[in-house]
Scaffold this active site. Sequence first.
Site, PDB file in Angstrom:
ATOM      1  N   ASP A   1       0.843  -1.195   0.000  1.00  0.00           N
ATOM      2  CA  ASP A   1       0.000   0.000   0.000  1.00  0.00           C
ATOM      3  C   ASP A   1       0.881   1.249   0.000  1.00  0.00           C
ATOM      4  O   ASP A   1       1.976   1.238  -0.554  1.00  0.00           O
ATOM      5  CB  ASP A   1      -0.914  -0.047   1.235  1.00  0.00           C
ATOM      6  CG  ASP A   1      -2.248   0.646   1.015  1.00  0.00           C
ATOM      7  OD1 ASP A   1      -2.249   1.884   0.881  1.00  0.00           O
ATOM      8  OD2 ASP A   1      -3.290  -0.032   0.994  1.00  0.00           O
TER       9      ASP A   1
ATOM     10  N   ASP B   1       8.746   6.137  14.445  1.00  0.00           N
ATOM     11  CA  ASP B   1       9.151   7.528  14.274  1.00  0.00           C
ATOM     12  C   ASP B   1      10.386   7.599  13.387  1.00  0.00           C
ATOM     13  O   ASP B   1      11.324   6.804  13.531  1.00  0.00           O
ATOM     14  CB  ASP B   1       9.473   8.164  15.626  1.00  0.00           C
ATOM     15  CG  ASP B   1       8.260   8.263  16.540  1.00  0.00           C
ATOM     16  OD1 ASP B   1       7.127   8.084  16.040  1.00  0.00           O
ATOM     17  OD2 ASP B   1       8.444   8.522  17.734  1.00  0.00           O
TER      18      ASP B   1
ATOM     19  N   HIS C   1      -3.537   6.175   3.706  1.00  0.00           N
ATOM     20  CA  HIS C   1      -4.325   5.017   3.266  1.00  0.00           C
ATOM     21  C   HIS C   1      -3.795   3.707   3.831  1.00  0.00           C
ATOM     22  O   HIS C   1      -4.549   2.906   4.404  1.00  0.00           O
ATOM     23  CB  HIS C   1      -4.317   4.988   1.735  1.00  0.00           C
ATOM     24  CG  HIS C   1      -5.218   3.984   1.112  1.00  0.00           C
ATOM     25  ND1 HIS C   1      -4.806   2.712   0.785  1.00  0.00           N
ATOM     26  CD2 HIS C   1      -6.512   4.071   0.720  1.00  0.00           C
ATOM     27  CE1 HIS C   1      -5.816   2.057   0.225  1.00  0.00           C
ATOM     28  NE2 HIS C   1      -6.857   2.849   0.160  1.00  0.00           N
TER      29      HIS C   1
ATOM     30  N   ASN D   1      -6.555  -1.607  24.410  1.00  0.00           N
ATOM     31  CA  ASN D   1      -5.453  -0.787  24.922  1.00  0.00           C
ATOM     32  C   ASN D   1      -5.943   0.518  25.527  1.00  0.00           C
ATOM     33  O   ASN D   1      -5.139   1.372  25.903  1.00  0.00           O
ATOM     34  CB  ASN D   1      -4.444  -0.500  23.802  1.00  0.00           C
ATOM     35  CG  ASN D   1      -5.045   0.280  22.640  1.00  0.00           C
ATOM     36  OD1 ASN D   1      -6.230   0.597  22.650  1.00  0.00           O
ATOM     37  ND2 ASN D   1      -4.232   0.576  21.648  1.00  0.00           N
TER      38      ASN D   1
ATOM     39  N   VAL E   1      -9.857   2.165  18.496  1.00  0.00           N
ATOM     40  CA  VAL E   1     -10.639   1.106  17.866  1.00  0.00           C
ATOM     41  C   VAL E   1      -9.811  -0.165  17.775  1.00  0.00           C
ATOM     42  O   VAL E   1      -8.728  -0.256  18.357  1.00  0.00           O
ATOM     43  CB  VAL E   1     -11.155   1.570  16.490  1.00  0.00           C
ATOM     44  CG1 VAL E   1     -12.144   2.707  16.646  1.00  0.00           C
ATOM     45  CG2 VAL E   1     -10.020   2.014  15.589  1.00  0.00           C
TER      46      VAL E   1
ATOM     47  N   ASN F   1     -13.673   0.358  -7.124  1.00  0.00           N
ATOM     48  CA  ASN F   1     -14.709   1.324  -6.739  1.00  0.00           C
ATOM     49  C   ASN F   1     -15.382   2.013  -7.924  1.00  0.00           C
ATOM     50  O   ASN F   1     -15.882   3.126  -7.785  1.00  0.00           O
ATOM     51  CB  ASN F   1     -14.085   2.417  -5.857  1.00  0.00           C
ATOM     52  CG  ASN F   1     -13.524   1.886  -4.573  1.00  0.00           C
ATOM     53  OD1 ASN F   1     -13.950   0.841  -4.090  1.00  0.00           O
ATOM     54  ND2 ASN F   1     -12.561   2.580  -4.005  1.00  0.00           N
TER      55      ASN F   1
ATOM     56  N   ALA G   1      -7.210  -7.937  -8.323  1.00  0.00           N
ATOM     57  CA  ALA G   1      -8.222  -8.805  -7.709  1.00  0.00           C
ATOM     58  C   ALA G   1      -8.743  -9.873  -8.669  1.00  0.00           C
ATOM     59  O   ALA G   1      -9.102 -10.967  -8.247  1.00  0.00           O
ATOM     60  CB  ALA G   1      -9.382  -7.953  -7.192  1.00  0.00           C
TER      61      ALA G   1
ATOM     62  N   TYR H   1      -7.147 -11.555 -10.957  1.00  0.00           N
ATOM     63  CA  TYR H   1      -6.207 -12.596 -11.369  1.00  0.00           C
ATOM     64  C   TYR H   1      -6.522 -13.926 -10.697  1.00  0.00           C
ATOM     65  O   TYR H   1      -7.007 -13.975  -9.559  1.00  0.00           O
ATOM     66  CB  TYR H   1      -4.772 -12.212 -10.998  1.00  0.00           C
ATOM     67  CG  TYR H   1      -4.218 -11.037 -11.739  1.00  0.00           C
ATOM     68  CD1 TYR H   1      -4.323 -10.923 -13.121  1.00  0.00           C
ATOM     69  CD2 TYR H   1      -3.561 -10.016 -11.056  1.00  0.00           C
ATOM     70  CE1 TYR H   1      -3.803  -9.832 -13.790  1.00  0.00           C
ATOM     71  CE2 TYR H   1      -3.038  -8.921 -11.715  1.00  0.00           C
ATOM     72  CZ  TYR H   1      -3.166  -8.831 -13.091  1.00  0.00           C
ATOM     73  OH  TYR H   1      -2.654  -7.749 -13.754  1.00  0.00           O
TER      74      TYR H   1
ATOM     75  N   ALA I   1      -5.814 -14.725  -6.786  1.00  0.00           N
ATOM     76  CA  ALA I   1      -6.204 -13.620  -5.899  1.00  0.00           C
ATOM     77  C   ALA I   1      -7.634 -13.828  -5.424  1.00  0.00           C
ATOM     78  O   ALA I   1      -8.452 -14.443  -6.108  1.00  0.00           O
ATOM     79  CB  ALA I   1      -6.072 -12.290  -6.621  1.00  0.00           C
TER      80      ALA I   1
ATOM     81  N   SER J   1     -11.170  -0.696  -0.621  1.00  0.00           N
ATOM     82  CA  SER J   1      -9.922  -0.647   0.145  1.00  0.00           C
ATOM     83  C   SER J   1     -10.139  -0.991   1.604  1.00  0.00           C
ATOM     84  O   SER J   1      -9.244  -1.516   2.270  1.00  0.00           O
ATOM     85  CB  SER J   1      -9.304   0.758   0.082  1.00  0.00           C
ATOM     86  OG  SER J   1      -8.474   0.926  -1.025  1.00  0.00           O
TER      87      SER J   1
END
Length: 324
Positions: A9, A16, A55, A69, A73, A147, A157, A159, A162, A228
Amino acid sequence: AGAIVAVIDTGVAYKDLDWEGVRVRAVPDLAGIEFVDGETFVDKSLPEGLDDHAHGTHVAGTIAQATDNGLGVAGVAHHAKIMPLKVLGSTGGGSVPGIAAAIRYAADKGAHVINMSLGGPLPSRVMAKAVEYAHEKGTTVICAAGNEKRSRVSYPAAYDGAVAIAATDFSGGRSFYSNWGKALDMSAPGGDTRNDQNGDGHPDGVLQNTIKIQQPSENDYLWFQGTSMASPHAAGVAALIASTGVTNPVEVERIMKQTAIHPNRVEWDKDFGAGIIDAHAAVTAAKGADYRGERGVLALLVSALSILGMAGVSRGQAWRTAII
């Protein structure tokens, strides 16, 4: 625990780093997640698979964001290890050779699952061969269906080898933007930030902790929508299956399809594939007698692909972007 998921991605903000005037700061809700073998496959971009877009960090969060934690989320497979592979730059662009190289790298480094929330309209032999290579090495390749609201699944996707994932909204219907078609395998939550069907005062997107858009020194909790966002839900379920010891990609896909819930109560159709993923049912099946002991592996004509997330909301303000 024990599963490794490669996120191919824009990178992941997992540590950091100050690099050539760019300051990256790890997002808090990924603290405690183990990251392995981070790498960059796009020229003149952040090293070590780090994110300067947002992204990829959002996608990684859906797969494995830290759970319980006390912060924000949760991720689907929050004890999985993440392999951050940056193939898209800060504006979302990347090359087919770079992405293909990342696929092979992930397979060679032992990733059980690859997530690719990216795509394009045209096939590429180089990409197809990379997906085939990963599949034969024992890596389950999960990809966003696209999309474009069309009846044809995007590449990679589409292929062989996949697993193509369409997006659903809060009601369980196919999201308005999602592709569908004969190459579709399954569906998963992708959101619809235009609506608030559950009445909670927030848009019905997928919420994760990520960097602010193209601001890697700052982070926020953002609602995104897109195939995504659907694909990493499915990749997380594949990681849960792998954590039981079932790692053969043929078996992983079979379990996911057999345990999916189809809104139309059919085995498959072009709208939902085999149905909407069911994590609990998939893990239960993977632990069952039919799969116990399975541990082994069955031995673009265009220059860029686009990321397949469309819109988000930060602190109540809507934004939209189409990134090529």
